[in-house]
Write a protein that holds these residues in place. Structure first.
Motif, PDB file in Angstrom:
ATOM      1  N   MET A 192       0.762  -1.155   0.066  1.00 13.65           N
ATOM      2  CA  MET A 192      -0.145  -0.031  -0.024  1.00 13.65           C
ATOM      3  C   MET A 192       0.938   1.499  -0.049  1.00 13.65           C
ATOM      4  SD  MET A 192      -3.125  -0.807  -0.009  1.00 13.65           S
ATOM      5  CE  MET A 192      -4.252   0.302   0.694  1.00 13.65           C
ATOM      6  N   LEU A 198       2.447   2.423   2.670  1.00 11.70           N
ATOM      7  CA  LEU A 198       1.953   2.956   3.671  1.00 11.70           C
ATOM      8  C   LEU A 198       2.893   2.790   5.010  1.00 11.70           C
ATOM      9  CD1 LEU A 198      -1.815   2.647   3.697  1.00 11.70           C
ATOM     10  CD2 LEU A 198      -0.673   5.010   3.407  1.00 11.70           C
ATOM     11  N   ARG A 207      -2.371   7.374  -4.487  1.00 12.58           N
ATOM     12  CA  ARG A 207      -3.438   7.467  -3.558  1.00 12.58           C
ATOM     13  C   ARG A 207      -4.688   7.181  -4.492  1.00 12.58           C
ATOM     14  NH1 ARG A 207      -1.744  12.666  -2.195  1.00 12.58           N
ATOM     15  NH2 ARG A 207      -3.070  13.755  -3.911  1.00 12.58           N
ATOM     16  N   ARG A 228      -5.044   3.206  -3.893  1.00 13.21           N
ATOM     17  CA  ARG A 228      -5.705   2.893  -2.592  1.00 13.21           C
ATOM     18  C   ARG A 228      -6.941   3.169  -2.465  1.00 13.21           C
ATOM     19  NH1 ARG A 228      -1.598   6.847   0.093  1.00 13.21           N
ATOM     20  NH2 ARG A 228       0.332   5.800  -0.419  1.00 13.21           N
ATOM     21  N   GLY A 229      -7.909   2.293  -1.818  1.00 14.77           N
ATOM     22  CA  GLY A 229      -9.075   2.112  -1.880  1.00 14.77           C
ATOM     23  C   GLY A 229      -9.941   1.713  -2.952  1.00 14.77           C
ATOM     24  N   MET A 289      -7.709  -2.152   2.092  1.00 13.15           N
ATOM     25  CA  MET A 289      -7.160  -2.764   3.135  1.00 13.15           C
ATOM     26  C   MET A 289      -8.036  -2.715   4.327  1.00 13.15           C
ATOM     27  SD  MET A 289      -3.306  -2.403   4.251  1.00 13.15           S
ATOM     28  CE  MET A 289      -2.519  -3.589   5.446  1.00 13.15           C
ATOM     29  N   PHE A 332      -7.956  -3.681   8.646  1.00 15.27           N
ATOM     30  CA  PHE A 332      -7.147  -3.935   9.634  1.00 15.27           C
ATOM     31  C   PHE A 332      -7.306  -4.884  10.841  1.00 15.27           C
ATOM     32  CE2 PHE A 332      -6.230  -0.124   7.423  1.00 15.27           C
ATOM     33  CZ  PHE A 332      -4.949  -0.356   7.245  1.00 15.27           C
TER      34      PHE A 332
END
Lengths: 313, 333
Positions: free
Chosen positions: B56, B58, B86, B89-90, B95, B97
């Protein structure tokens, strides 16, 4: 939400009563006798005794306090023993300029403090961060009167850029704005440091939180991550600090008003205390404490607005 | 073998520390087939979470990805400009957690957080449309009364419900790959099963791929098509799930399997792997598992063993694999 508000309001009542009692007792332990002050230096003992009877000072303390509360409930704060002007009238004339000074100090210092603190946290360890920390340490360490005197000396006296005594007029006039500039910079200046420091700590704390990682994983821009997820959550401790600091701000207002001869409640308080004008001093204490209580009520309301978990409590 | 949606090649993620650079992920190569589930198993600290955060991009500072490629449909995510990453992502890779308790922002409503995920990738969508879609997303993860939940805050939901909200949020933009980092570890066993069922159902509905990161072999056995076993930042063994469970080839995998209690066997004590994971700043020069390995021989300490083909699509990083053959030769320790 309404229940929370009512709860807070009810809690404010005993606080206010406590303030009244302490203010009243403080005036009793001062070694000066108000009757002697009022009678003047050439008065005879009979005159002083008569004045004492008039003021009710020959009564027991409990009776005096009861009488005081009774009059207060009717909006009667007594008259100045120096110039016979009703205390309420003097307070009414000074409360406006004090509010003006407070608001114009906060309106720039809180946003600036929050901005600096957020930048420091976001660019942690960088030059920006170190600059922010230096500013906030300086802001925390410099006393109000010192900053005021420095500004008066350079900006007001040496360079003659801005006036530094009195109030030129209401805020919406040019003279008013010019005259309030230096006092507002002075009083707000000591506020920037603590707010920046607290914001930095709080934002740093939130930036490492799991939900900030979630926000990034959603594909949000850094601007949204910082504003909506870090700063928004960090506001609860910052608001708490601001609420606590308002007490210092009131004290700072007393000093600032004195230094700049600003016609506010703070200067009135200093004048009343130094001239042993007891009713006036008590009146100013009530107004300043009431201000503190109201600000804290607002802070409590803000908690509920900022954090949904508080609303249930 | 099906075409890979994501392939990770030689990924190395390092942290700068007082003792020099520490590699949390050290030369990992893996691939995730389309529509399938890759399970990544290993003890805490083996680098599995850092691996997923590296995909990711991150990784929290002072960590960084030092080498390797992460190819999503042929595009290297590690070299994408920030703004493009960006957008990945999503929308393409989402993701969820481990901690549903803390992974949602406590001060925003559930609905706002889901809509925010959608708005990030579709800035032109109208408010009413987003609202309808967010409620539909909540309904899709089997949250009862989604209209009511929409306005609620995370603290008003149970752990299982929050994880459902996380999943709804992750799937809001129909990603091709869902990375689930210990999605059920913090949940009750019954809720765990529900969440796993949900993930499986959603996978068959949407055809997305899943990387499931866990230390729980039971979860992997239930969910994964492919399995990678990680140890101290490296892949110890990888292959089809069935092969890993029925015919494990790396001594570490053997040890992990031996440490699961089973109802169908009578055993007085569970087997445990002797010793503990070496700290990342004091890794052995050869095979990282060698100090704890009952099958270790002196060449194990010489150089790190590469992954070797054992059977069809089944690889193990062990010079003694296949173990049975080694044991048959009679030179076991």
């Amino acid at each position: 939400m309404l229940r929370y508000l009512i709860q807070r309001l009810l809690l404010a009542i005993p606080v206010m009563l406590g303030v009244l009692l302490i203010g009243f007792l403080l005036m009793q332990v001062v070694p000066t006798d108000p009757a002697t002050v009022r009678a003047g230096p050439s008065a005879t003992a009979e005159v002083v005794a008569e004045i004492r009877r008039d003021l009710g000072l020959d009564q027991p303390l409990t009776t005096q306090f009861g009488l005081y509360l009774w009059r207060l409930a009717q909006g009667d704060l007594g008259v100045s023993i120096i110039n016979n002007v009703p205390v309420v009238q003097e307070l009414g004339a000074t409360i406006g300029p004090t509010l003006e000074l407070m608001l114009s100090s906060l309106v720039w210092s809180i946003p600036l403090g929050i901005l600096l603190g957020t930048l420091g946290a976001y660019y942690r360890g960088s030059l920006i961060d170190r600059g922010v920390m230096a500013i906030s340490v300086a802001g925390v360490s410099v006393p109000v009167f010192f900053l005021g005197l420095i500004l008066i000396w350079f900006v007001g006296f040496k360079w003659q850029w801005l006036p530094f005594t009195g109030r030129g007029g209401p805020l919406w006039t040019l003279e008013g704005l010019q005259s309030i500039a230096l006092p507002a910079i002075t009083l707000g200046g000591v506020f920037v440091g603590p707010v920046a420091r607290m914001t930095r700590t709080a934002v740093l704390d939130v930036l490492s939180a799991d939900h900030v990682r979630t926000a990034r994983a959603k594909g949000l821009s850094e601007r949204l991550v910082v504003l909506r997820h870090a700063l928004r959550n960090a506001m609860v401790p910052v608001v708490t600090l601001i609420g606590l600091q308002i007490g210092f701000l009131l004290g700072g207002a007393v000093v600032t008003e004195t230094v700049f001869t600003w016609p506010g409640v703070g200067r009135l308080a200093v004048g009343a205390i130094t001239s042993s004008d007891f009713p006036m001093a008590q009146g100013t204490i009530i107004v300043l404490s009431l201000g503190f209580i109201i600000v804290n009520l607002i802070v409590d309301m803000l908690y509920a607005a900022l954090d949904p978990r508080m609303r249930a409590a | 073998m099906t075409e890979a949606l994501l392939s990770i090649e030689g990924l190395r993620t390092v942290f700068r520390s007082g003792m020099g650079e520490i590699a949390a992920v050290d030369g990992v190569s893996l691939s995730v087939p389309r529509g399938r589930t890759l399970g990544i198993v290993g003890e805490s600290g083996c680098g599995k979470s850092m691996l997923s955060l590296s995909v990711m991009r991150l990784v929290p500072p002072p960590g960084r990805v030092a080498a390797g490629r992460v190819l999503l449909e042929g595009r290297d995510l590690l070299t994408l400009p920030k703004a493009e990453m960006r957008d990945v992502r999503g929308r393409e890779v989402a993701m969820i957690f481990q901690e549903p308790m803390t992974s949602l922002n406590p001060v925003h409503s559930i609905g706002d957080q889901i809509m925010e995920a959608m708005r990030a990738h579709e800035p032109r969508a109208g408010a009413a449309e987003l609202r309808d879609r967010a409620i539909a997303a909540l309904a899709r993860v089997r949250i009862p009364a989604p209209e009511r939940r929409f306005t609620e805050y995370p603290h008003q939901l149970s752990g299982g419900m929050r994880q459902r909200v996380m999943i709804a949020m992750a799937l809001a933009c129909s990603p091709k790959l869902l990375i689930a980092d210990e999605p059920t570890t913090a949940l009750d066993v019954t809720v765990q099963a529900q969440i796993l069922d949900l993930l499986r159902e959603l996978q068959s509905e949407t055809g997305m791929s899943i990387i499931l990161i866990t230390h729980d072999l039971g979860v992997v056995a239930e969910m994964a098509d492919e399995v990678a076993v990680m140890y101290a930042g490296r892949v110890a063994e990888r292959g089809p799930a069935r092969a890993i469970f029925e015919d494990p080839q790396h001594p570490y995998t053997l040890g992990l399997l031996g440490s699961i209690p089973r109802l169908d066997e009578e055993r007085e004590t569970l087997l445990a792997i002797e010793g503990s994971v070496p700290p990342p700043f004091a890794l052995p020069p050869g095979c990282r598992f060698a100090p704890r390995c009952p099958f270790a021989i002196s060449p194990c300490n010489a150089a790190p063993p590469p992954l070797r083909d054992i059977a069809d699509a089944h690889e193990a990083a062990c010079i003694r694999a296949p173990i049975e053959a080694s044991l048959a030769l009679g030179n076991a320790a």
